[in-house]
Design a protein around this motif. Structure first.
Motif, PDB file in Angstrom:
ATOM      1  N   GLU A 456      -5.259   9.385  -3.249  1.00  0.00           N
ATOM      2  CA  GLU A 456      -5.646   9.614  -2.202  1.00  0.00           C
ATOM      3  C   GLU A 456      -5.230   8.687  -0.707  1.00  0.00           C
ATOM      4  O   GLU A 456      -4.516   7.165  -1.683  1.00  0.00           O
ATOM      5  N   ARG A 457      -5.112   9.197  -0.297  1.00  0.00           N
ATOM      6  CA  ARG A 457      -3.900   8.540   1.018  1.00  0.00           C
ATOM      7  C   ARG A 457      -5.619   7.244   1.932  1.00  0.00           C
ATOM      8  O   ARG A 457      -6.892   7.207   1.662  1.00  0.00           O
ATOM      9  N   ASP A 458      -4.918   6.535   1.939  1.00  0.00           N
ATOM     10  CA  ASP A 458      -5.736   5.129   2.046  1.00  0.00           C
ATOM     11  C   ASP A 458      -5.128   3.834   3.343  1.00  0.00           C
ATOM     12  O   ASP A 458      -3.700   4.435   4.043  1.00  0.00           O
ATOM     13  N   ASN A 464      -5.576   3.865  -3.583  1.00  0.00           N
ATOM     14  CA  ASN A 464      -6.125   4.716  -3.537  1.00  0.00           C
ATOM     15  C   ASN A 464      -5.909   5.153  -4.752  1.00  0.00           C
ATOM     16  O   ASN A 464      -6.182   6.560  -4.805  1.00  0.00           O
ATOM     17  N   ALA A 476     -12.649  13.590   3.192  1.00  0.00           N
ATOM     18  CA  ALA A 476     -11.428  11.821   3.754  1.00  0.00           C
ATOM     19  C   ALA A 476     -10.776  12.742   4.620  1.00  0.00           C
ATOM     20  O   ALA A 476     -10.349  13.588   4.932  1.00  0.00           O
ATOM     21  N   THR A 478      -8.184  10.555   7.279  1.00  0.00           N
ATOM     22  CA  THR A 478      -7.214   9.212   7.348  1.00  0.00           C
ATOM     23  C   THR A 478      -6.294   9.218   8.968  1.00  0.00           C
ATOM     24  O   THR A 478      -5.795  10.591   8.911  1.00  0.00           O
ATOM     25  N   CYS A 489      -5.959   1.771  11.584  1.00  0.00           N
ATOM     26  CA  CYS A 489      -5.527   2.696  10.661  1.00  0.00           C
ATOM     27  C   CYS A 489      -6.973   3.009   9.728  1.00  0.00           C
ATOM     28  O   CYS A 489      -8.194   1.591  11.027  1.00  0.00           O
ATOM     29  N   ARG A 491     -10.192   5.223   7.997  1.00  0.00           N
ATOM     30  CA  ARG A 491     -10.131   6.101   6.838  1.00  0.00           C
ATOM     31  C   ARG A 491     -11.600   6.336   6.827  1.00  0.00           C
ATOM     32  O   ARG A 491     -12.702   5.166   6.644  1.00  0.00           O
ATOM     33  N   SER A 493     -14.953   8.499   4.795  1.00  0.00           N
ATOM     34  CA  SER A 493     -15.136   9.342   3.281  1.00  0.00           C
ATOM     35  C   SER A 493     -16.287   9.140   2.939  1.00  0.00           C
ATOM     36  O   SER A 493     -17.246   8.391   3.544  1.00  0.00           O
TER      37      SER A 493
END
Length: 519
Positions: A456-458, A464, A476, A478, A489, A491, A493
């Motif tokens: 998953e993008r983080d 992640n 989620a 991001t 940035c 995030r 979720s």
């Protein structure tokens, strides 16, 4: 019977479709076939190189080696070329340097640059110095800082997150030599005796069959746990390189390595003395001849002998065949791999402590139309010692790209102890200053042994890859906003299942205090 049908369908359908290559540069360099196979250190390396590409004409030798992109032979060959003919000014010219091919250039190209500040026919490396600093923090997460400054002759770095890490590197002028004091990596041969840092556990690509030792290189990472701490020195005399290192961790260790480079490859001899394992010695080689890369290493230690050998043959028309065999005290194994353009097949046999495991894998990628790409993967594992000896997995990723917009659909099915599945849909928008992605995931995994890992993008610096288990859904969001030297940035979720609930809010601010290069 159903499990085998699933595997062969995943094998044959993409092969009949006429796939075209679509591999990520990072995956190709690391030998991994998917982000789920990488470590946090590898992802951090990719982020660092993405933020500041490796400058082949100006960066000092220590950074070229520390990047992990190039082998000592490639670095030595590049320096020799630049000393004789000046800076490399095109990708076609780089492909003609010994140790580089068009395929190698294509893999490293996203992470390197050919910036030059010298007149044609001269080198700009000796006039370069740089300094950079990075601070990152995340709400509810970890805070870290990095500082690095240096030139072609001396460099120093300092890193802090979970603990303090750093090193000082000095480079020779009249004769090539390098001294690293602090935290460093030592990667020689095929990794049987001297190897620190990330290593793959399977064979998802042809590149994974043979390791690419980088020798001694300083670290600049938030994750120095896998590095050695002490002092290391290497010196080059013609085609010979002598390396010596001392490691203060794990009770202390000392090692020596002698390597000889040639136009076709290299060979080395290593000696290690540690407080825990006693004395050990190994001999390794890797060379190319008539389209075949041969590699191997044999090691003798107090706990027994180990050996690995293999070959990768490069046919015409983007066809490659690889074989590898390894013998250790309590483990033997063999693997075969075949690649035709974007199609890859592998078979692996391992017998460890009397337990046999057989794995089959197939992967393909192709572009059915402009802006569309499809990647498929199928795996089948047989382990007769377990209650459920068969485990199969089939996965497909369909990606649609239109300018800055991108949409991805994934379907992942597993049959092991029971049947499990995962699917997600993700939409995103990315340009130079903004990037946003929204993902929704559904999963149904009734047994922990059938868990499904999904990258998953983080925020940068946060790796992640959760293991999905239970029955539920997740969402989620991001996003990244860049302004000058600042990057924000976010995030958000949420995950709800019959096993657990998890909610997360992460906010990270990153500022590059300075990054200066002067001729």
């Amino acid at each position: 019977m159903k499990l085998k049908r699933i595997f062969w369908v995943g094998l044959l359908v993409p092969a009949l479709a006429g796939a075209q290559p679509a591999e990520s540069a990072l995956l190709a360099l690391s030998g991994a076939s998917a982000p789920e196979e990488l470590s946090e250190t590898e992802m951090e390396r990719a982020e660092s190189l993405g933020a500041r590409p490796l400058r082949l004409n100006t960066d000092p030798r220590s950074r070229l080696l520390a990047s992990g992109l190039l082998t000592p032979f490639q670095v030595a060959s590049l320096e020799d070329y630049q000393a004789r003919l000046g800076d490399v000014r095109s990708w076609a010219e780089l492909a003609r340097v010994d140790g580089f091919t068009p395929e190698v250039v294509e893999r490293i190209r996203p992470y390197v640059s050919l910036d030059s500040r010298a007149a044609p026919g001269t080198s700009s490396r000796t006039r370069e110095w740089s300094a950079e600093a990075l601070v990152q923090t995340a709400a509810g997460g970890k805070t870290g800082a990095k500082v690095r400054a240096g030139s072609a002759r001396a460099a120093a770095s300092l890193t802090w997150r979970d603990g303090l890490s750093g090193n000082l590197t000095l480079e020779g002028k009249a004769r090539p030599w390098r001294l690293v004091v602090g935290d460093y990596y030592a990667r020689f041969g095929q990794g049987l005796l001297l190897w620190s840092g990330f290593t793959l556990s399977g064979y998802g690509t042809i590149e994974a069959f043979a390791r690419r030792g980088g020798g001694i290189a300083p670290t600049w990472t938030f994750l120095p746990e896998s590095a050695r701490r002490g002092a290391a020195l290497d010196a080059t005399f013609g085609r010979w390189t002598f390396s010596a290192l001392g490691d203060l961790r794990a009770g202390g260790a000392a090692a020596l390595n002698v390597s000889r480079l040639s136009r076709s490859g290299q060979a080395g001899l290593s000696l290690l003395r540690s407080a825990q394992g006693g004395p050990a010695a190994s001999a390794d080689f890797r060379f190319s001849r008539r389209g075949t890369d041969w590699f191997g290493e044999t090691c003798l230690a107090a706990d027994g002998g180990r050996a690995v050998a293999g070959a990768i043959h490069h046919f015409d028309y983007q066809v490659e065949l690889a074989a590898r065999a390894a013998v250790q005290r309590d483990q033997t194994g063999a693997a075969l791999g075949f690649r035709h353009k974007a199609h890859f097949l592998s078979a692996e046999y391992v017998r460890k402590k009397g337990v046999t495991t057989v794995k089959l894998r197939t992967q393909s990628a192709f572009a059915p139309a402009e802006g569309w790409s499809l990647a498929t993967r199928a795996q089948l594992r047989w382990k007769p010692a377990e209650a459920a000896p068969w485990r199969g997995e089939v996965r497909a990723d369909l990606v649609r790209t239109a300018g800055p917009w991108q949409a991805t659909l994934r379907a992942d099915a597993v049959r092991g102890r029971k049947t499990a599945g995962l699917a997600y849909a993700e939409g995103g928008y990315k340009e130079e200053k903004y990037a946003f992605y929204l993902r929704g995931t559904l999963f149904h995994v009734r047994d922990w042994d059938d868990r499904i890992y999904c990258y998953e993008r983080d925020a940068p610096g946060n790796f992640n890859v959760p293991a999905y288990y239970g029955r539920g859904a997740a969402v989620a969001l991001t996003g990244t906003v860049r302004r000058g030297r600042s990057r924000l940035c976010l995030r958000v979720s949420a995950l709800r299942s019959d096993r657990k609930e998890k909610y997360e809010l992460k906010l990270q601010y990153r500022y590059d205090f300075f990054h200066r290069d002067t001729p």
